[in-house]
Design an enzyme around this catalytic site. Structure first.
Site, PDB file in Angstrom:
ATOM      1  N   LYS A 219       0.926  -1.375   0.194  1.00  0.00           N
ATOM      2  CA  LYS A 219      -0.159  -0.149   0.194  1.00  0.00           C
ATOM      3  C   LYS A 219       0.632   1.282  -0.394  1.00  0.00           C
ATOM      4  CE  LYS A 219       0.841   2.504   3.924  1.00  0.00           C
ATOM      5  NZ  LYS A 219       0.699   2.536   5.278  1.00  0.00           N
TER       6      LYS A 219
ATOM      7  N   VAL B 253      10.776  -5.116   2.694  1.00  0.00           N
ATOM      8  CA  VAL B 253      10.372  -5.207   4.769  1.00  0.00           C
ATOM      9  C   VAL B 253      11.119  -3.870   5.659  1.00  0.00           C
ATOM     10  CG1 VAL B 253      10.930  -6.525   6.867  1.00  0.00           C
ATOM     11  CG2 VAL B 253      10.518  -7.388   4.481  1.00  0.00           C
TER      12      VAL B 253
ATOM     13  N   ALA C  46       9.355  -0.982   5.610  1.00  0.00           N
ATOM     14  CA  ALA C  46       9.696   0.222   4.391  1.00  0.00           C
ATOM     15  C   ALA C  46       8.889   1.183   4.290  1.00  0.00           C
ATOM     16  CB  ALA C  46       9.481  -0.210   3.330  1.00  0.00           C
ATOM     17  N   GLY C  47       7.224   1.239   5.083  1.00  0.00           N
ATOM     18  CA  GLY C  47       6.579   1.242   4.891  1.00  0.00           C
ATOM     19  C   GLY C  47       5.353   1.940   4.205  1.00  0.00           C
TER      20      GLY C  47
ATOM     21  N   ALA D  53       3.216  -1.377   4.239  1.00  0.00           N
ATOM     22  CA  ALA D  53       2.876  -2.068   4.933  1.00  0.00           C
ATOM     23  C   ALA D  53       2.477  -4.317   4.495  1.00  0.00           C
ATOM     24  CB  ALA D  53       1.389  -2.089   4.704  1.00  0.00           C
ATOM     25  N   GLY D  54       4.174  -4.114   4.270  1.00  0.00           N
ATOM     26  CA  GLY D  54       3.863  -5.565   3.572  1.00  0.00           C
ATOM     27  C   GLY D  54       3.679  -6.274   4.756  1.00  0.00           C
TER      28      GLY D  54
ATOM     29  N   SER E 126       1.540  -6.089   7.223  1.00  0.00           N
ATOM     30  CA  SER E 126       0.095  -5.714   7.070  1.00  0.00           C
ATOM     31  C   SER E 126      -0.698  -6.864   6.438  1.00  0.00           C
ATOM     32  CB  SER E 126      -0.375  -5.294   7.487  1.00  0.00           C
ATOM     33  OG  SER E 126       0.078  -3.984   7.684  1.00  0.00           O
TER      34      SER E 126
ATOM     35  N   ASP F 221      -2.608  -1.375   9.778  1.00  0.00           N
ATOM     36  CA  ASP F 221      -3.401  -1.395   8.699  1.00  0.00           C
ATOM     37  C   ASP F 221      -3.515  -2.441   7.879  1.00  0.00           C
ATOM     38  OD1 ASP F 221      -1.966   1.228   8.192  1.00  0.00           O
ATOM     39  OD2 ASP F 221      -0.159   0.870   7.999  1.00  0.00           O
TER      40      ASP F 221
HETATM   41  P1  ATP Z   1       3.679  -0.005   8.356  1.00  0.00           P
HETATM   42  O1  ATP Z   1       3.718   0.991   6.300  1.00  0.00           O
HETATM   43  O2  ATP Z   1       2.639  -1.333   7.906  1.00  0.00           O
HETATM   44  O3  ATP Z   1       4.492   0.569   9.632  1.00  0.00           O
HETATM   45  P2  ATP Z   1       6.277  -1.693   7.421  1.00  0.00           P
HETATM   46  O4  ATP Z   1       6.093  -1.699   5.415  1.00  0.00           O
HETATM   47  O5  ATP Z   1       6.754  -0.252   7.427  1.00  0.00           O
HETATM   48  O6  ATP Z   1       4.891  -1.409   8.348  1.00  0.00           O
HETATM   49  P3  ATP Z   1       6.745  -4.270   7.255  1.00  0.00           P
HETATM   50  O7  ATP Z   1       7.691  -5.095   6.627  1.00  0.00           O
HETATM   51  O8  ATP Z   1       5.127  -5.076   8.038  1.00  0.00           O
HETATM   52  O9  ATP Z   1       6.886  -3.167   7.601  1.00  0.00           O
HETATM   53  O10 ATP Z   1       8.242  -5.197   8.663  1.00  0.00           O
HETATM   54  C1  ATP Z   1       8.135  -4.417   9.634  1.00  0.00           C
HETATM   55  C2  ATP Z   1       8.463  -5.677  10.578  1.00  0.00           C
HETATM   56  O11 ATP Z   1       7.582  -6.447  11.150  1.00  0.00           O
HETATM   57  C3  ATP Z   1      10.400  -5.948  10.487  1.00  0.00           C
HETATM   58  O12 ATP Z   1      10.671  -6.011  11.279  1.00  0.00           O
HETATM   59  C4  ATP Z   1       9.720  -6.637   9.978  1.00  0.00           C
HETATM   60  O13 ATP Z   1      10.736  -7.842  11.198  1.00  0.00           O
HETATM   61  C5  ATP Z   1       8.255  -7.490  10.991  1.00  0.00           C
HETATM   62  N1  ATP Z   1       7.313  -8.795  10.634  1.00  0.00           N
HETATM   63  C6  ATP Z   1       6.274  -9.515  11.093  1.00  0.00           C
HETATM   64  N2  ATP Z   1       6.155 -10.396   9.760  1.00  0.00           N
HETATM   65  C7  ATP Z   1       6.766  -9.994   8.804  1.00  0.00           C
HETATM   66  C8  ATP Z   1       5.659 -10.163   6.837  1.00  0.00           C
HETATM   67  N3  ATP Z   1       5.037 -11.249   6.612  1.00  0.00           N
HETATM   68  N4  ATP Z   1       6.678  -9.248   6.075  1.00  0.00           N
HETATM   69  C9  ATP Z   1       7.883  -8.883   6.876  1.00  0.00           C
HETATM   70  N5  ATP Z   1       8.068  -8.048   7.738  1.00  0.00           N
HETATM   71  C10 ATP Z   1       7.595  -9.170   8.758  1.00  0.00           C
END
Ligand code: ATP
Length: 284
Positions: free
Chosen positions: A10, A95, A97-98, A100-101, A103, A136
């Site tokens: 997202k 990962v 990265a903002g 929501a991977g 989620s 999210d």
């Molecule tokens: P958001 O924008 O929702 O804050 P994000 O993109 O910043 O999400 P994610 O990629 O969801 O962050 O990862 C955040 C943390 O969640 C990471 O430190 C990772 O170790 C942990 N995590 C748990 N499950 C997963 C998964 N299925 N995929 C990626 N990271 C995961």
């Protein structure tokens, strides 16, 4: 039997923080949409009562810290499912990265296990389950484009924005969403983006309007901590993107581009100093 689910990333077209709530969460207004950059999940039933996660990505937890594991555990317990599941995560979304991977993986797991175990849970109930896993997740259950309020879990579906290219670039820094929100002083935000005006631009189908209304108050915090993200934004603008914004708490920056002919220059220009660059379409 095997079930496959796509878990798209997202992006936030706007993200505003109104105030901090007594429960510690921030009251937000966000307009979110999805892009065609997705993890792929494969789920198969196990005769043993256990949840096993595997992934080709070496840098995510595979135990109960994984959001897909948490989603499987939640749905299994809530609906008293006695069989197990093996979930393979083919990670494509960067990962922390903002984008929501995690989620989106959790939401895809809820959707997939609803099918695999033939539970017949309606979307609204899957979204309520998702809210227990993260703010999210409810949006990721149905996807599309939506206005999110409250702590991000109250959703109003919107029309999709005009189709365009989205160039995403992620620098090799991991940003903690909790840290960025923790450092935000909501009473000292300089410029608040407008959910109303962004919504209006989307409803009018105005690409220029959408680009003009992009805004994210978390940029003030992340760009101060990581000036290289500001540099990345400037570079994307210089290379010709029509609108540029940081997604979520960062560090991913995305550029909206209407003309396909402009995409290679932006993509190649960014690849010069950033390893993770993607050129994708909006998921409309
Ligand atoms: P958001 O924008 O929702 O804050 P994000 O993109 O910043 O999400 P994610 O990629 O969801 O962050 O990862 C955040 C943390 O969640 C990471 O430190 C990772 O170790 C942990 N995590 C748990 N499950 C997963 C998964 N299925 N995929 C990626 N990271 C995961």
């Amino acid at each position: 039997m095997k079930i496959y689910e796509k878990a798209p990333a997202k992006i936030n077209l706007m993200l505003d923080v109104l105030h901090k709530r007594p429960d510690g969460y921030h009251e937000v207004e966000m307009i979110m949409t999805m892009v065609d950059l997705a993890d792929r999940l494969e789920m198969s039933a196990l005769p043993r009562d256990t949840i096993i996660i595997s992934s080709q990505a070496g840098y995510i937890p595979l135990d109960e810290k994984n959001l897909a594991f948490q989603a499987a555990k939640l749905i299994k317990e809530r609906y008293d499912v006695r069989s197990g599941v093996y979930i393979h995560l083919d990670k494509k979304i960067p990962v922390a990265a903002g984008l929501a991977g995690g989620s989106s993986d959790a939401a895809a797991t809820l959707r997939g296990l609803n099918r695999l175990w033939e539970l017949g849970i309606p979307d609204e109930e899957l979204m309520e389950l998702g809210a227990e896993l993260g703010s999210d997740v409810p949006f990721c259950v149905t996807g599309g484009t939506a206005l999110a309020t409250g702590r991000g879990e109250k959703l109003t579906p919107l029309a999709n924005p005009p189709q365009c290219w989205v160039v995403l670039a992620k620098l090799p820094i991991n940003v903690s969403t909790a840290e960025i929100y923790g450092r935000l002083r909501s009473d000292q935000i300089h410029v608040h983006p407008s959910a109303g005006r962004m919504r209006d631009a989307i409803e009018r189908g105005s690409f220029a309007g959408v680009c003009g209304e992009l805004g994210n108050v978390l940029e003030e915090v992340t760009l101060r901590l990581y000036p290289e993200v500001a540099h990345l934004k400037d570079t994307m603008i210089r290379l010709g993107a029509d609108g540029v914004l940081m997604s979520g708490s960062g560090p991913t920056v995305f550029g909206l581009v209407s003309k396909e002919s402009k995409v290679p220059r932006i993509y190649n220009g960014l690849r010069g100093f950033c390893k993770e660059v993607y050129a994708v379409r909006l998921l409309t």
